[in-house]
Design a protein around this motif. Structure first.
Motif, PDB file in Angstrom:
ATOM      1  N   LEU A  72      92.651  55.063 118.203  1.00  0.00           N
ATOM      2  CA  LEU A  72      92.437  53.737 118.766  1.00  0.00           C
ATOM      3  C   LEU A  72      91.034  53.640 119.376  1.00  0.00           C
ATOM      4  O   LEU A  72      90.533  54.597 119.944  1.00  0.00           O
ATOM      5  N   TYR A  73      90.460  52.514 119.260  1.00  0.00           N
ATOM      6  CA  TYR A  73      89.216  52.131 119.959  1.00  0.00           C
ATOM      7  C   TYR A  73      87.930  52.707 119.368  1.00  0.00           C
ATOM      8  O   TYR A  73      86.866  52.185 119.587  1.00  0.00           O
ATOM      9  N   ASN A  74      87.973  53.818 118.693  1.00  0.00           N
ATOM     10  CA  ASN A  74      86.723  54.391 118.169  1.00  0.00           C
ATOM     11  C   ASN A  74      87.073  55.220 116.957  1.00  0.00           C
ATOM     12  O   ASN A  74      87.108  56.445 116.996  1.00  0.00           O
ATOM     13  N   PRO A  75      87.397  54.545 115.852  1.00  0.00           N
ATOM     14  CA  PRO A  75      88.015  55.222 114.723  1.00  0.00           C
ATOM     15  C   PRO A  75      87.120  56.275 114.068  1.00  0.00           C
ATOM     16  O   PRO A  75      87.619  57.204 113.460  1.00  0.00           O
ATOM     17  N   GLU A  76      85.793  56.161 114.225  1.00  0.00           N
ATOM     18  CA  GLU A  76      84.961  57.088 113.464  1.00  0.00           C
ATOM     19  C   GLU A  76      84.740  58.418 114.151  1.00  0.00           C
ATOM     20  O   GLU A  76      84.296  59.386 113.546  1.00  0.00           O
ATOM     21  N   LEU A  77      85.017  58.439 115.436  1.00  0.00           N
ATOM     22  CA  LEU A  77      84.907  59.682 116.183  1.00  0.00           C
ATOM     23  C   LEU A  77      83.541  60.336 116.088  1.00  0.00           C
ATOM     24  O   LEU A  77      83.419  61.534 115.985  1.00  0.00           O
ATOM     25  N   LYS A  78      82.488  59.498 116.062  1.00  0.00           N
ATOM     26  CA  LYS A  78      81.145  60.076 116.018  1.00  0.00           C
ATOM     27  C   LYS A  78      80.754  60.559 117.415  1.00  0.00           C
ATOM     28  O   LYS A  78      81.278  60.115 118.411  1.00  0.00           O
ATOM     29  N   GLY A  79      79.816  61.422 117.484  1.00  0.00           N
ATOM     30  CA  GLY A  79      79.294  61.834 118.775  1.00  0.00           C
ATOM     31  C   GLY A  79      79.967  63.059 119.355  1.00  0.00           C
ATOM     32  O   GLY A  79      79.809  63.370 120.526  1.00  0.00           O
ATOM     33  N   VAL A  80      80.694  63.769 118.537  1.00  0.00           N
ATOM     34  CA  VAL A  80      81.332  64.977 119.043  1.00  0.00           C
ATOM     35  C   VAL A  80      80.420  66.176 118.808  1.00  0.00           C
ATOM     36  O   VAL A  80      79.671  66.230 117.860  1.00  0.00           O
ATOM     37  N   PHE A  81      80.496  67.115 119.673  1.00  0.00           N
ATOM     38  CA  PHE A  81      79.749  68.374 119.551  1.00  0.00           C
ATOM     39  C   PHE A  81      78.254  68.164 119.375  1.00  0.00           C
ATOM     40  O   PHE A  81      77.605  68.854 118.615  1.00  0.00           O
ATOM     41  N   MET A  82      77.787  67.163 120.062  1.00  0.00           N
ATOM     42  CA  MET A  82      76.361  66.919 119.971  1.00  0.00           C
ATOM     43  C   MET A  82      75.668  67.403 121.215  1.00  0.00           C
ATOM     44  O   MET A  82      74.511  67.142 121.427  1.00  0.00           O
ATOM     45  N   PHE A  83      76.429  68.045 122.074  1.00  0.00           N
ATOM     46  CA  PHE A  83      75.869  68.234 123.410  1.00  0.00           C
ATOM     47  C   PHE A  83      74.620  69.103 123.424  1.00  0.00           C
ATOM     48  O   PHE A  83      73.716  68.876 124.194  1.00  0.00           O
ATOM     49  N   VAL A  84      74.546  70.080 122.534  1.00  0.00           N
ATOM     50  CA  VAL A  84      73.366  70.945 122.575  1.00  0.00           C
ATOM     51  C   VAL A  84      72.102  70.196 122.130  1.00  0.00           C
ATOM     52  O   VAL A  84      71.129  70.148 122.882  1.00  0.00           O
ATOM     53  N   PRO A  85      72.124  69.566 120.973  1.00  0.00           N
ATOM     54  CA  PRO A  85      70.923  68.792 120.619  1.00  0.00           C
ATOM     55  C   PRO A  85      70.591  67.754 121.678  1.00  0.00           C
ATOM     56  O   PRO A  85      69.431  67.592 122.063  1.00  0.00           O
ATOM     57  N   GLY A  86      71.617  67.083 122.194  1.00  0.00           N
ATOM     58  CA  GLY A  86      71.396  66.045 123.198  1.00  0.00           C
ATOM     59  C   GLY A  86      70.802  66.608 124.468  1.00  0.00           C
ATOM     60  O   GLY A  86      69.884  66.042 125.043  1.00  0.00           O
ATOM     61  N   THR A  87      71.364  67.736 124.908  1.00  0.00           N
ATOM     62  CA  THR A  87      70.889  68.320 126.156  1.00  0.00           C
ATOM     63  C   THR A  87      69.452  68.810 126.013  1.00  0.00           C
ATOM     64  O   THR A  87      68.627  68.600 126.902  1.00  0.00           O
ATOM     65  N   ILE A  88      69.161  69.457 124.908  1.00  0.00           N
ATOM     66  CA  ILE A  88      67.776  69.905 124.687  1.00  0.00           C
ATOM     67  C   ILE A  88      66.842  68.709 124.786  1.00  0.00           C
ATOM     68  O   ILE A  88      65.826  68.742 125.478  1.00  0.00           O
ATOM     69  N   THR A  89      67.235  67.641 124.128  1.00  0.00           N
ATOM     70  CA  THR A  89      66.390  66.450 124.105  1.00  0.00           C
ATOM     71  C   THR A  89      66.166  65.903 125.507  1.00  0.00           C
ATOM     72  O   THR A  89      65.034  65.650 125.918  1.00  0.00           O
ATOM     73  N   ILE A  90      67.266  65.732 126.241  1.00  0.00           N
ATOM     74  CA  ILE A  90      67.138  65.169 127.583  1.00  0.00           C
ATOM     75  C   ILE A  90      66.284  66.047 128.470  1.00  0.00           C
ATOM     76  O   ILE A  90      65.404  65.574 129.183  1.00  0.00           O
ATOM     77  N   LEU A  91      66.530  67.346 128.400  1.00  0.00           N
ATOM     78  CA  LEU A  91      65.810  68.236 129.303  1.00  0.00           C
ATOM     79  C   LEU A  91      64.335  68.315 128.968  1.00  0.00           C
ATOM     80  O   LEU A  91      63.492  68.311 129.852  1.00  0.00           O
ATOM     81  N   LEU A  92      64.028  68.376 127.700  1.00  0.00           N
ATOM     82  CA  LEU A  92      62.614  68.438 127.334  1.00  0.00           C
ATOM     83  C   LEU A  92      61.911  67.161 127.763  1.00  0.00           C
ATOM     84  O   LEU A  92      60.795  67.182 128.269  1.00  0.00           O
ATOM     85  N   MET A  93      62.614  66.046 127.584  1.00  0.00           N
ATOM     86  CA  MET A  93      62.067  64.766 128.003  1.00  0.00           C
ATOM     87  C   MET A  93      61.819  64.793 129.504  1.00  0.00           C
ATOM     88  O   MET A  93      60.764  64.395 129.985  1.00  0.00           O
ATOM     89  N   LEU A  94      62.821  65.251 130.237  1.00  0.00           N
ATOM     90  CA  LEU A  94      62.754  65.248 131.687  1.00  0.00           C
ATOM     91  C   LEU A  94      61.613  66.141 132.169  1.00  0.00           C
ATOM     92  O   LEU A  94      60.745  65.714 132.919  1.00  0.00           O
ATOM     93  N   VAL A  95      61.644  67.393 131.724  1.00  0.00           N
ATOM     94  CA  VAL A  95      60.663  68.347 132.202  1.00  0.00           C
ATOM     95  C   VAL A  95      59.271  67.915 131.780  1.00  0.00           C
ATOM     96  O   VAL A  95      58.351  67.841 132.585  1.00  0.00           O
TER      97      VAL A  95
END
Lengths: 313, 365
Positions: free
Chosen positions: B160-183
């Motif tokens: 329900l609500y989000n049938p494609e289930l995208k965005g799972v297990f992305m945390f490492v690429p996402g975190t690298i991106t955020i942190l590099l941006m931040l730092v």
């Protein structure tokens, strides 16, 4: 050979609606210790920023050692030392690290030019491992001056170096400037303290973006056009108003613990002051003729300028 | 130049706050995102709609509930109640048995179980589904051993609500991106703004230093530190979370350096338009951090965004970097497959460096 070190020619600068400098001109000789004296808002900092190539004038031009501040700013930046009004060193670096850093950006070392700063740096060297942010006001100024000197500048711009510094450190500071002058460095210094004017070779009295007078301190005092009387009585409060009633009075203002009374009548007799004050009920009246000071000249000039502005409007 | 870089390192190492952001944050974030997103399910609240109430359906329900992963929160009596139960937010999953479950299995040899999950939290939803279906499959395998011909319980999932289930297990690429941006971006923009605020920039300007020397002197230490950061994150991801690095590690690191330089040039650009540290920080936050988190596809799948936001996400450098990192780490792709994204990042870098050098004032004001 051009003997002028710094030249300003009809320099004007405005910030949005405020006119910071209005057509100021002056030339300063090589090796001169020149003071810009005036209260906050007189335009001193703007002037120093124009000379140190940080700001461009709106009109007119300025040169330092023959280099134009707009077109030759790169040449100027190599030969001037600049000490901004605000303490502008790295507070989280130690005394020694600061000096080392400023030496390095001018591609020199502390050792190479130690003789230049030794007189000043000696005072703070015992604290060289202390963070600059933890120094006292006087020591900060000495460090800032050392940093401005470490690359052997030909011209030194010191913007209010003694503001916020105790009286003893101020005197020490001026002694250092005198020693630097002997080494042939042209020194431009600004200050709001009138008593420091006497320590300069020449001064410009500044007010609201204008130069009111440019001369040696002695000449400014000698040229003072009238006699000044220092007056005291038991009713200091009324003194200012009561003295105004004397004919031909130019100005009356407090000066330390006395009131300065200026009268422009040529043969003014100070007994008139006694007589008038007694009439008005004052007692313990003391009147002395006093030597004019730079501050008196400043007050008189300011009054004239205000009067002039009032007429113009 | 050397003196400048030494000075910059001294600033960084002497400031506890900077050190914490530089080195405490990567570890904390990776662990936080890692555990928050991939943690196992414990006592998830579910509801059961058993329209058969026969031997087998009860057996399966017992098996699900006795696994320890699920708690029975509600027993539903009709399909109409499903929507309301989700709406109350009490449950994350409903297990539905069709009517005449055991009979149908006996007669037709196949029967359906429907698993409905609340996919507004896609990660949890897919985990719940996987756990439940695993248990059901286990049970049917046990049954198969005794029965001939094999019986089949098929599982039907409804997210329900989000049938494609995208965005799972992305945390490492996402975190690298955020942190590099931040730092990279935030720290450099703050450190340049600090020089302006404290008045030291005035003294630097009245020195023979060229703008490019000041910029490079500021940036070099942060390139090095950001690179160390990226490595720490990768090591953590690899060791603690078992994130695979299927592609070339060297290629991944090179792409990271490209992204770092890109972020730094954005940071410099921000510092040229801000006068105080606070302004630089707020600008970095709103211009860099929030869009990076929200629009890069890190948390919210780009495909599910409204059209205007999808278009906007194209100008987010982090979007392209995440694609690259995912491509290399998960799919093991090489330059042949991510050259387009790489080129976009290169173009953005050139753009921002050009803009910063142009905007960098050789004078005050």
């Amino acid at each position: 050979m051009n003997q002028k070190s710094v030249v300003l020619e009809n320099v004007s600068k405005s910030y949005e609606s405020v006119k910071a400098l209005t057509e100021v001109s002056v030339s300063i000789e090589k090796g001169e210790l020149f003071g810009f004296i005036g209260p906050d808002g007189a335009g001193k900092t703007t002037l120093f920023r124009i000379l140190s190539t940080l700001l461009n004038p709106d009109s007119g031009f300025a040169t330092v050692e023959g280099f134009n501040t707009i077109t030759d700013y790169k040449s100027i930046r190599k030969i001037v030392g600049y000490m901004p009004g605000k303490f502008s060193l790295y507070q989280d670096l130690t005394v020694e690290e600061n000096l080392k850093f400023f030496a390095s950006i001018y591609k020199t070392t502390i050792e190479e030019n130690y003789h230049l700063v030794s007189d000043i740096y000696r005072h703070i060297e015992p604290f060289k491992h202390r963070k600059a942010g933890k120094l006292s006001g006087g020591m900060k100024q000495k460090l800032a001056l050392s940093c401005a000197l470490i690359h052997k500048p030909e011209v030194l711009f010191l913007d209010e170096p003694t503001t916020g510094v105790d009286a003893v450190s101020r005197m020490e500071f001026w002694e250092m400037l005198k020693k630097l002058q002997v080494q042939g460095i042209t020194i431009l210094v600004s200050t709001p303290y009138m008593d420091e004017a006497a320590l300069c070779d020449r001064v410009a009295l500044m007010q609201k973006g204008h130069f009111m007078t440019i001369n040696t301190p002695q000449a400014i005092i000698d040229e003072f056009p009238m006699k000044i009387f220092g007056v005291k009585s038991n009713r200091m409060f009324d003194l200012l108003i009561d003295l105004q009633s004397i004919p031909s009075t130019e100005d009356v203002y407090r000066f330390g613990d006395v009131v300065h009374f200026l009268n422009n009548e040529t043969g003014f007799d100070m007994n008139v002051i006694y007589r008038v004050l007694k009439q008005k009920g004052h007692a313990e009246i003391v009147v002395h003729q006093v030597m004019p000071t730079i501050e008196d000249s400043f007050m008189l000039n300011m009054k004239k300028a205000d009067h002039f502005n009032a007429v113009m409007q | 130049m050397k003196g400048f870089i030494i000075k910059e390192f001294l600033h960084i190492f002497r400031d506890l706050r900077t050190m914490l952001i530089l080195f405490g944050m990567p570890v904390a974030q990776v662990l936080l995102f890692g555990f928050a997103i991939t943690n196992e399910i414990n006592h998830a609240n579910i509801a059961v709609l058993d329209q058969a109430k026969d031997e087998i359906s009860i057996k399966i329900t017992d098996k699900i509930l006795s696994s320890g992963y699920f708690d029975l929160k509600a027993v539903l009596n009709s399909p109409d109640e499903i929507e309301a139960a989700f709406g109350r937010g009490e449950i994350k999953e409903v297990v539905v048995f069709e009517p005449y479950f055991a009979q149908k299995l006996e007669k037709e040899g196949r029967v359906n179980i429907q698993i409905i999950t609340d996919a507004s939290d896609p990660n949890t939803a897919s985990l719940l589904f996987n756990y439940t279906s695993g248990i059901v499959r286990d049970y049917s395998r046990e049954m198969m051993e005794n029965k001939q011909p094999p019986l089949q319980i098929s599982i039907e999932s409804t997210m329900l609500y989000n049938p494609e289930l995208k965005g799972v297990f992305m945390f490492v690429p996402g975190t690298i991106t955020i942190l590099l941006m931040l730092v990279s971006a935030m720290m450099t923009s703050i450190s340049i703004a600090r020089e302006k605020e404290l008045g030291t920039m005035e003294v630097l300007l009245v020195s023979p230093l060229k703008p490019i020397q000041i910029i490079v002197g500021k940036v070099l230490p942060y390139i090095l530190l950001s690179f160390i950061n990226a490595s720490v994150i990768l090591i953590l991801a690899f060791t603690v979370f078992g994130m695979p690095i299927n592609g070339s590690l060297i290629f991944l690191l090179l792409e990271s350096i490209l992204f770092i330089v890109m972020a730094l040039s954005m940071g410099i650009f921000i510092s040229t338009v801000s006068k105080t540290q606070q302004q630089a920080m707020l600008l970095s936050m709103f211009v860099l951090m929030l869009p990076t988190i929200l629009l890069s596809g890190f948390i919210f799948p780009i495909e599910n965004m409204p059209m205007p936001l999808q278009i906007l996400s194209n100008i987010m450098p982090s979007r392209w970097f995440i694609i690259i990192v995912k491509g290399i780490m998960i799919k093991g792709l090489g330059i042949a497959y991510v050259w387009k994204e790489t080129l976009i990042l290169v173009a953005m870098t050139v753009f921002f460096i050009g803009l910063s050098v142009k905007k960098f004032n050789i004078r005050l004001g």
